[in-house]
Design a protein around this motif. Structure first.
Motif, PDB file in Angstrom:
ATOM      1  N   ARG A  30       0.933  -0.665  -0.358  1.00  0.00           N
ATOM      2  CA  ARG A  30       0.380   0.218  -0.057  1.00  0.00           C
ATOM      3  C   ARG A  30       1.207   1.110  -0.088  1.00  0.00           C
ATOM      4  NH1 ARG A  30      -3.234   3.781   2.519  1.00  0.00           N
ATOM      5  NH2 ARG A  30      -5.458   4.174   2.431  1.00  0.00           N
ATOM      6  N   ARG A  31       0.719   2.120  -1.011  1.00  0.00           N
ATOM      7  CA  ARG A  31       1.548   3.802  -1.046  1.00  0.00           C
ATOM      8  C   ARG A  31       0.563   4.333  -0.367  1.00  0.00           C
ATOM      9  NH1 ARG A  31       4.236   3.886  -5.018  1.00  0.00           N
ATOM     10  NH2 ARG A  31       4.930   5.789  -5.085  1.00  0.00           N
ATOM     11  N   GLY A  32       1.493   4.917   0.581  1.00  0.00           N
ATOM     12  CA  GLY A  32       0.320   6.295   1.668  1.00  0.00           C
ATOM     13  C   GLY A  32       1.544   7.070   1.001  1.00  0.00           C
ATOM     14  N   ASP A  33       1.073   8.448   2.097  1.00  0.00           N
ATOM     15  CA  ASP A  33       2.136  10.063   1.596  1.00  0.00           C
ATOM     16  C   ASP A  33       3.217   9.759   1.539  1.00  0.00           C
ATOM     17  OD1 ASP A  33       1.529  13.097   2.292  1.00  0.00           O
ATOM     18  OD2 ASP A  33       3.002  12.679   2.852  1.00  0.00           O
ATOM     19  N   GLU A  34       3.767  10.459   0.305  1.00  0.00           N
ATOM     20  CA  GLU A  34       5.143   9.928  -0.690  1.00  0.00           C
ATOM     21  C   GLU A  34       5.911  11.065   0.820  1.00  0.00           C
ATOM     22  OE1 GLU A  34       7.060   9.118  -2.774  1.00  0.00           O
ATOM     23  OE2 GLU A  34       5.814   7.647  -2.873  1.00  0.00           O
ATOM     24  N   ASP A  35       5.642  11.919   0.944  1.00  0.00           N
ATOM     25  CA  ASP A  35       6.712  12.591   2.230  1.00  0.00           C
ATOM     26  C   ASP A  35       6.705  12.464   4.173  1.00  0.00           C
ATOM     27  OD1 ASP A  35       7.306  14.626   0.614  1.00  0.00           O
ATOM     28  OD2 ASP A  35       5.358  15.893   0.128  1.00  0.00           O
ATOM     29  N   ALA A  36       5.320  12.039   4.288  1.00  0.00           N
ATOM     30  CA  ALA A  36       5.135  12.105   5.698  1.00  0.00           C
ATOM     31  C   ALA A  36       4.422  11.100   6.625  1.00  0.00           C
ATOM     32  CB  ALA A  36       4.776  13.034   6.791  1.00  0.00           C
ATOM     33  N   GLY A  37       3.871  10.147   5.141  1.00  0.00           N
ATOM     34  CA  GLY A  37       3.295   8.327   5.748  1.00  0.00           C
ATOM     35  C   GLY A  37       3.414   8.093   6.913  1.00  0.00           C
ATOM     36  N   ASP A  38       3.089   7.152   8.104  1.00  0.00           N
ATOM     37  CA  ASP A  38       3.266   6.812   8.064  1.00  0.00           C
ATOM     38  C   ASP A  38       3.502   5.012   7.780  1.00  0.00           C
ATOM     39  OD1 ASP A  38       4.196   6.055  10.971  1.00  0.00           O
ATOM     40  OD2 ASP A  38       2.450   5.865  11.951  1.00  0.00           O
ATOM     41  N   ILE A  39       4.529   4.255   8.522  1.00  0.00           N
ATOM     42  CA  ILE A  39       4.921   3.505   8.165  1.00  0.00           C
ATOM     43  C   ILE A  39       4.593   1.728   8.615  1.00  0.00           C
ATOM     44  CG2 ILE A  39       6.944   1.650   6.805  1.00  0.00           C
ATOM     45  CD1 ILE A  39       8.039   4.830   6.604  1.00  0.00           C
ATOM     46  N   ARG A  86      -5.681   0.275  11.650  1.00  0.00           N
ATOM     47  CA  ARG A  86      -5.019   1.665  11.280  1.00  0.00           C
ATOM     48  C   ARG A  86      -5.166   2.449   9.983  1.00  0.00           C
ATOM     49  NH1 ARG A  86       0.150   1.760  14.579  1.00  0.00           N
ATOM     50  NH2 ARG A  86      -0.192   0.106  15.532  1.00  0.00           N
ATOM     51  N   ILE A  87      -5.407   1.979   8.773  1.00  0.00           N
ATOM     52  CA  ILE A  87      -6.167   2.491   7.855  1.00  0.00           C
ATOM     53  C   ILE A  87      -7.123   3.047   7.891  1.00  0.00           C
ATOM     54  CG2 ILE A  87      -7.090   2.541   4.997  1.00  0.00           C
ATOM     55  CD1 ILE A  87      -4.874  -0.374   5.295  1.00  0.00           C
ATOM     56  N   ALA A  88      -7.956   2.840   8.733  1.00  0.00           N
ATOM     57  CA  ALA A  88      -8.931   4.118   9.369  1.00  0.00           C
ATOM     58  C   ALA A  88      -9.096   5.215   9.340  1.00  0.00           C
ATOM     59  CB  ALA A  88     -10.133   2.732   9.870  1.00  0.00           C
ATOM     60  N   ARG A  89      -7.406   5.358  10.099  1.00  0.00           N
ATOM     61  CA  ARG A  89      -7.209   5.800  10.874  1.00  0.00           C
ATOM     62  C   ARG A  89      -6.726   7.215  10.827  1.00  0.00           C
ATOM     63  NH1 ARG A  89      -6.851   2.165  15.872  1.00  0.00           N
ATOM     64  NH2 ARG A  89      -4.117   3.023  15.675  1.00  0.00           N
ATOM     65  N   ASP A  90      -5.742   6.610   9.709  1.00  0.00           N
ATOM     66  CA  ASP A  90      -4.700   7.248   8.919  1.00  0.00           C
ATOM     67  C   ASP A  90      -4.792   6.705   7.581  1.00  0.00           C
ATOM     68  OD1 ASP A  90      -2.193   8.372   8.068  1.00  0.00           O
ATOM     69  OD2 ASP A  90      -1.422   7.387   9.706  1.00  0.00           O
ATOM     70  N   PRO A  91      -5.226   7.233   6.409  1.00  0.00           N
ATOM     71  CA  PRO A  91      -5.466   7.281   5.089  1.00  0.00           C
ATOM     72  C   PRO A  91      -3.945   7.327   4.119  1.00  0.00           C
ATOM     73  CG  PRO A  91      -6.565   9.372   5.567  1.00  0.00           C
ATOM     74  CD  PRO A  91      -6.147   8.796   6.606  1.00  0.00           C
ATOM     75  N   ASP A  92      -2.607   7.730   4.860  1.00  0.00           N
ATOM     76  CA  ASP A  92      -1.968   7.897   4.215  1.00  0.00           C
ATOM     77  C   ASP A  92      -0.535   6.868   4.608  1.00  0.00           C
ATOM     78  OD1 ASP A  92      -2.673  10.133   3.324  1.00  0.00           O
ATOM     79  OD2 ASP A  92      -2.458  12.124   5.082  1.00  0.00           O
ATOM     80  N   LEU A  93      -1.385   5.752   5.158  1.00  0.00           N
ATOM     81  CA  LEU A  93      -0.222   5.229   5.934  1.00  0.00           C
ATOM     82  C   LEU A  93       0.132   4.282   4.364  1.00  0.00           C
ATOM     83  CD1 LEU A  93      -0.235   3.905   8.545  1.00  0.00           C
ATOM     84  CD2 LEU A  93      -1.838   1.844   8.103  1.00  0.00           C
ATOM     85  N   TRP A  94       1.978   3.446   4.800  1.00  0.00           N
ATOM     86  CA  TRP A  94       2.111   3.019   3.849  1.00  0.00           C
ATOM     87  C   TRP A  94       2.230   1.188   4.353  1.00  0.00           C
ATOM     88  CZ3 TRP A  94       5.350   3.713  -0.283  1.00  0.00           C
ATOM     89  CH2 TRP A  94       5.548   5.058  -1.081  1.00  0.00           C
ATOM     90  N   VAL A  95       2.493   0.443   3.242  1.00  0.00           N
ATOM     91  CA  VAL A  95       2.350  -0.364   4.141  1.00  0.00           C
ATOM     92  C   VAL A  95       2.814  -1.523   3.330  1.00  0.00           C
ATOM     93  CG1 VAL A  95       1.430  -2.816   4.592  1.00  0.00           C
ATOM     94  CG2 VAL A  95       0.200  -1.475   4.862  1.00  0.00           C
ATOM     95  N   LEU A  96       4.300  -2.028   3.844  1.00  0.00           N
ATOM     96  CA  LEU A  96       5.975  -2.688   3.301  1.00  0.00           C
ATOM     97  C   LEU A  96       5.225  -4.026   3.781  1.00  0.00           C
ATOM     98  CD1 LEU A  96       8.001  -2.630   0.838  1.00  0.00           C
ATOM     99  CD2 LEU A  96       9.426  -2.214   3.160  1.00  0.00           C
ATOM    100  N   GLU A  97       5.556  -5.375   2.444  1.00  0.00           N
ATOM    101  CA  GLU A  97       4.608  -6.472   3.348  1.00  0.00           C
ATOM    102  C   GLU A  97       6.337  -7.325   2.941  1.00  0.00           C
ATOM    103  OE1 GLU A  97       2.889 -10.552   2.686  1.00  0.00           O
ATOM    104  OE2 GLU A  97       2.234  -8.800   2.047  1.00  0.00           O
ATOM    105  N   ILE A  98       7.015  -7.846   3.773  1.00  0.00           N
ATOM    106  CA  ILE A  98       8.265  -8.870   3.808  1.00  0.00           C
ATOM    107  C   ILE A  98       8.324 -10.072   3.554  1.00  0.00           C
ATOM    108  CG2 ILE A  98      10.735  -9.247   4.945  1.00  0.00           C
ATOM    109  CD1 ILE A  98      10.372  -5.927   5.764  1.00  0.00           C
ATOM    110  N   GLU A  99       8.102 -11.209   2.916  1.00  0.00           N
ATOM    111  CA  GLU A  99       8.407 -12.790   2.957  1.00  0.00           C
ATOM    112  C   GLU A  99      10.053 -13.049   3.887  1.00  0.00           C
ATOM    113  OE1 GLU A  99       6.528 -13.648  -0.897  1.00  0.00           O
ATOM    114  OE2 GLU A  99       4.684 -12.715  -0.602  1.00  0.00           O
ATOM    115  N   ASP A 100       9.908 -13.760   4.656  1.00  0.00           N
ATOM    116  CA  ASP A 100      11.206 -13.972   5.199  1.00  0.00           C
ATOM    117  C   ASP A 100      11.402 -15.591   5.551  1.00  0.00           C
ATOM    118  OD1 ASP A 100      14.612 -13.656   5.188  1.00  0.00           O
ATOM    119  OD2 ASP A 100      13.456 -13.600   7.059  1.00  0.00           O
ATOM    120  N   ARG A 101      11.412 -16.571   5.263  1.00  0.00           N
ATOM    121  CA  ARG A 101      11.456 -17.451   6.168  1.00  0.00           C
ATOM    122  C   ARG A 101      11.645 -17.500   7.979  1.00  0.00           C
ATOM    123  NH1 ARG A 101       9.430 -20.712   2.839  1.00  0.00           N
ATOM    124  NH2 ARG A 101       9.970 -21.143   1.008  1.00  0.00           N
ATOM    125  N   GLN A 102      12.877 -16.765   8.086  1.00  0.00           N
ATOM    126  CA  GLN A 102      13.087 -16.451   8.989  1.00  0.00           C
ATOM    127  C   GLN A 102      12.716 -15.572   9.899  1.00  0.00           C
ATOM    128  OE1 GLN A 102      17.545 -16.158   9.589  1.00  0.00           O
ATOM    129  NE2 GLN A 102      17.787 -17.321   7.454  1.00  0.00           N
TER     130      GLN A 102
END
Length: 112
Positions: A30-39, A86-102
């Motif tokens: 999910r892409r959020g605000d480029e400058d100050a979106g939470d992550i 979290r998105i309901a409270r902050d629509p500028d949110l970024w989500v980065l999914e990390i796939e790692d077996r460990q």
């Protein structure tokens, strides 16, 4: 005095690249605000377990990451529900999914 902060979009792209260099897959879910979106980081251990980490700052300005889904690995539906809240409270949110077996997150900041 607080530390200088990178723009959110730059931080997400740099962290995704770091994950890939370390052998994990990383996708901007999910892409959020480029400058100050939470992550948020959505960790996937590829065995059915997920965790969500939310960026936070201590009172002294130091960045930390909080486990938004608790200490244990949870089903994906629970992780997605935490993200949706979290998105309901902050629509500028970024989500980065990390796939790692460990289940690594590749963060230098503390995770609490």
């Amino acid at each position: 005095m607080s530390e200088p902060r990178l723009k959110s979009g730059i931080w997400v792209q740099a962290h995704a690249r770091r994950c890939m260099i370390e052998g994990a897959a990383a996708t901007v879910a999910r892409r959020g605000d480029e400058d100050a979106g939470d992550i948020l980081l959505k960790l996937n251990n590829l065995s059915g377990g997920f965790q969500v980490l939310a960026r936070a700052f201590r009172g002294d300005g130091k960045r930390i990451w909080m486990r938004a889904t608790g200490n244990d690995w949870t089903p994906e539906a629970d992780a997605n529900a935490a993200i949706a809240r979290r998105i309901a409270r902050d629509p500028d949110l970024w989500v980065l999914e990390i796939e790692d077996r460990q289940g690594r997150h590749f963060l230098d900041d503390p995770v609490e």
